[in-house]
Design a protein around this motif. Structure first.
Motif, PDB file in Angstrom:
ATOM      1  N   THR A   7       4.858  -0.820   2.615  1.00  0.00           N
ATOM      2  CA  THR A   7       4.539   0.476   1.999  1.00  0.00           C
ATOM      3  C   THR A   7       5.475   0.737   0.821  1.00  0.00           C
ATOM      4  N   ASN A   8       4.935   1.431  -0.164  1.00  0.00           N
ATOM      5  CA  ASN A   8       5.687   1.707  -1.387  1.00  0.00           C
ATOM      6  C   ASN A   8       5.167   3.003  -2.002  1.00  0.00           C
ATOM      7  N   ASP A   9       6.057   3.809  -2.571  1.00  0.00           N
ATOM      8  CA  ASP A   9       5.632   5.035  -3.247  1.00  0.00           C
ATOM      9  C   ASP A   9       4.681   4.696  -4.392  1.00  0.00           C
ATOM     10  N   TRP A  10       3.697   5.549  -4.599  1.00  0.00           N
ATOM     11  CA  TRP A  10       2.666   5.296  -5.602  1.00  0.00           C
ATOM     12  C   TRP A  10       3.238   5.148  -7.007  1.00  0.00           C
ATOM     13  N   TYR A  68      -2.620   8.085   1.613  1.00  0.00           N
ATOM     14  CA  TYR A  68      -3.844   8.473   0.918  1.00  0.00           C
ATOM     15  C   TYR A  68      -5.063   8.240   1.810  1.00  0.00           C
ATOM     16  N   ILE A 118       4.393   1.614  -7.621  1.00  0.00           N
ATOM     17  CA  ILE A 118       3.685   0.565  -6.884  1.00  0.00           C
ATOM     18  C   ILE A 118       3.382  -0.649  -7.767  1.00  0.00           C
ATOM     19  N   THR A 166       3.179  12.678  -4.651  1.00  0.00           N
ATOM     20  CA  THR A 166       2.311  12.374  -3.517  1.00  0.00           C
ATOM     21  C   THR A 166       1.046  13.229  -3.568  1.00  0.00           C
ATOM     22  N   ALA A 183      -4.401  -0.268  -2.367  1.00  0.00           N
ATOM     23  CA  ALA A 183      -3.926   1.103  -2.197  1.00  0.00           C
ATOM     24  C   ALA A 183      -4.829   2.122  -2.884  1.00  0.00           C
ATOM     25  N   GLN A 216      -2.052  13.591  -8.842  1.00  0.00           N
ATOM     26  CA  GLN A 216      -0.978  12.665  -8.502  1.00  0.00           C
ATOM     27  C   GLN A 216      -0.580  11.854  -9.728  1.00  0.00           C
ATOM     28  N   THR A 223       0.843  -1.190   0.000  1.00  0.00           N
ATOM     29  CA  THR A 223       0.000   0.000   0.000  1.00  0.00           C
ATOM     30  C   THR A 223       0.877   1.237   0.000  1.00  0.00           C
ATOM     31  N   GLU A 224       0.262   2.392  -0.209  1.00  0.00           N
ATOM     32  CA  GLU A 224       1.036   3.635  -0.277  1.00  0.00           C
ATOM     33  C   GLU A 224       1.302   4.223   1.107  1.00  0.00           C
TER      34      GLU A 224
END
Length: 240
Positions: free
Chosen positions: A66-69, A31, A72, A150, A86, A129, A27-28
């Motif tokens: 967690t991971n940057d969008w 958000y 992802i 972000t 996410a 985004q 997930t991010e």
């Protein structure tokens, strides 16, 4: 009878607690109300509660990653986690590279938010985004698209004058409008986009996807999904 058959299918898919496998949920964490990081540094929000419940119903042991969008999907493909959960809208374009579960949020509205109700969303600068269906929509709308990594940055661009408006999920923007004391306002009418929100899987993970599909269906049919949606998104959000 339908509920009995579904319960039987869930049991068969899970294979019992002894056979539970560890599944990494990506997930991010940026958000809300879908997902965010709480004060203790843990993943929280609607998708944290939903994901934990789905894993329980499917007989799976799950870990959160967690991971940057903007990376992802590539990191799903490279094996850094097994599922994306996410706030990802189901679209034909994404279906070319991932397989989606059935939706756990029905098709919802996106919206513009600016400093004034007459902000120029047709020919002005609009922030969104990167890699979202909202960014794609703005790019084809005639406005000048200003993308950020972000969601927080997209809102900041409106506040500091870089953008006339931001275009994002209405449910994400609503708290900003509500808590801004009149500084921020919705612009124009909501825009329906996408096929709802679902979990994303690698094309090769059909068995895992079906386990989560059965769990999502069970929550819809036993009436537990709608109250969870209302808890996090409010009484006016769309339900199943």
């Amino acid at each position: 009878m339908k509920k009995l058959l579904l319960a039987t299918a869930l049991l068969a898919l899970s294979g019992g607690i002894a056979a539970a496998q560890t599944v990494r949920l990506g997930t991010e964490g940026a958000y809300p109300p879908y997902n965010f990081i709480d004060d203790a540094g843990n993943v929280a929000g609607f998708e944290r509660e939903l994901g934990d419940e789905l894993c329980k119903r499917a007989g799976l042991t799950c870990e959160w990653v967690t991971n940057d969008w903007d990376s992802i999907i590539p990191n799903l493909q490279s094996g850094n986690y097994d599922v994306i959960i996410a706030g990802m809208s189901i679209t034909d374009e994404r279906e070319k590279v991932v397989d989606f579960s059935e939706n756990y949020i029905p098709p919802a509205d996106s919206a513009y938010m600016g400093l004034t109700a007459d902000a120029d969303i047709k020919g002005g600068v609009v922030s969104a985004q990167v890699g979202t269906i909202q960014a794609g929509y703005v790019a084809e709308s005639g406005a000048t698209l200003l993308e950020f990594a972000t969601p927080d940055e997209t809102v900041a661009a409106v506040r500091n004058g870089e953008a006339a408006a931001v275009f994002a999920d209405l449910d994400y923007l609503a708290p900003f409008v509500k808590e801004s004391n009149g500084e921020l306002t919705f612009v124009g009418e909501p825009v329906p986009l996408g096929g709802g929100v679902g979990m994303a899987f690698r094309d090769s993970d059909d068995e895992l996807r079906e386990k989560f599909n059965a769990a999502i269906k069970s929550m819809k049919e036993d009436g537990t999904l709608n109250p969870l949606i209302t808890k996090h998104f409010g009484p006016d959000t769309k339900l199943f």
